[in-house]
Design an enzyme around this catalytic site. Sequence first.
Site, PDB file in Angstrom:
ATOM      1  N   GLN A  82      78.146  72.511  99.775  1.00 20.91           N
ATOM      2  CA  GLN A  82      79.322  71.636  99.842  1.00 20.91           C
ATOM      3  C   GLN A  82      79.450  70.828  98.550  1.00 20.91           C
ATOM      4  OE1 GLN A  82      81.887  71.018 101.810  1.00 20.91           O
ATOM      5  NE2 GLN A  82      81.444  72.304 103.571  1.00 20.91           N
ATOM      6  N   SER A  83      79.134  71.436  97.427  1.00 19.41           N
ATOM      7  CA  SER A  83      79.040  70.712  96.153  1.00 19.41           C
ATOM      8  C   SER A  83      80.372  70.107  95.688  1.00 19.41           C
ATOM      9  CB  SER A  83      78.514  71.677  95.083  1.00 19.41           C
ATOM     10  OG  SER A  83      78.675  71.119  93.802  1.00 19.41           O
TER      11      SER A  83
END
Length: 332
Positions: A76-77
Amino acid sequence: MNFTNFPRKQFLQGATPLEAMPNLSKALGGRVNLYIKRDDLLPGAAGGNKTRKLEFSFGEALSLGADTIITCGAVQSNHARLTASWAAKENLECHLILEERVKGSYKPNASGNNLLFHLLGVKSIRVVPGGSNMMAEMEKTAEDLKKQGKKPYIVPGGASNPVGALGYVASVSEILQQLNSMQLKIDSYVVPSGSAGTHAGTVVGMFGENGNIPVIGINVSRPKDVQEDIVYNLANATAKLLNLKTELPKGNIECFADYFAPGYSLPNDGMVEAVKLFSKHEAILLDPVYSGKAAAGLIDLVRKGHFKEGSSILFLHTGGSPVLYAYLDSLL
Ligand SMILES: *Cc1c(COP(=O)(O)O)cnc(C)c1O
């Protein structure tokens, strides 16, 4: 400080707001005055700290004639989202290598940043197991793309190399200008400490500008000693890139590691409370992985009396709110 030796693509449109948080200060007992630097409001789809660093990363990429950007991050960068965002704006292809740091956490149909990767037109996503050598994985992708005639440029994780950290060195003069015009004396500056470019760059900026405000890092993934070494090494490399004449004192690096358990990106009670307090009292959306845990550290240090009564504390909001929508189970 002078940054004109370094290619820089201007993504910022001026200073981000620096605001008081009177409601939250009062809710925490009124012993200290809390302020917030709103880097969550930086440009780039859904905002966040990586935009400052990417001004220099993309500056270098474009100066080298790159037509393709490769970067990496967690599943989920925010960094991957902002890299994809600026690649879209600059008409560059973007390829992502995502590290599944928590087993089973990559969900191809997940909301949050995962959705945004697709909307932002990312060309490819490759998921690798936690603990992979991410630079080696990115180089592999770069070789493949070169064979197809592309000119790839690799942005390291979090853009946390000396080039990217310049963005946070530069943030310090912006902050000092704001504090001077507000005539606001800040006693401590609290920042999240992850891939470390934000923390390291800030420390170098504070040192180079003679800002005299102690910087406190709140770790999101690593023990105190390990993180302090990473920040120190990156800060020194950044200072060297800038040709700073005096050596950075190791004592300028201070990390707290009590707020990320049970591990990177895994929810805890302090994070949930911080996310709720900031939204309820100040209408500010934090995130579950970075700013929520850093804010949990800020809140605990305030409650424990770590800061002198009557002091003024500045908190850096690094963004990340899209990730809230991937954590419904913890937050509802
Ligand atoms: C990347 C990130 C951080 C940490 O910054 P580093 O420079 O990697 O230490 C903090 N908050 C958010 C929202 C981030 O995306």
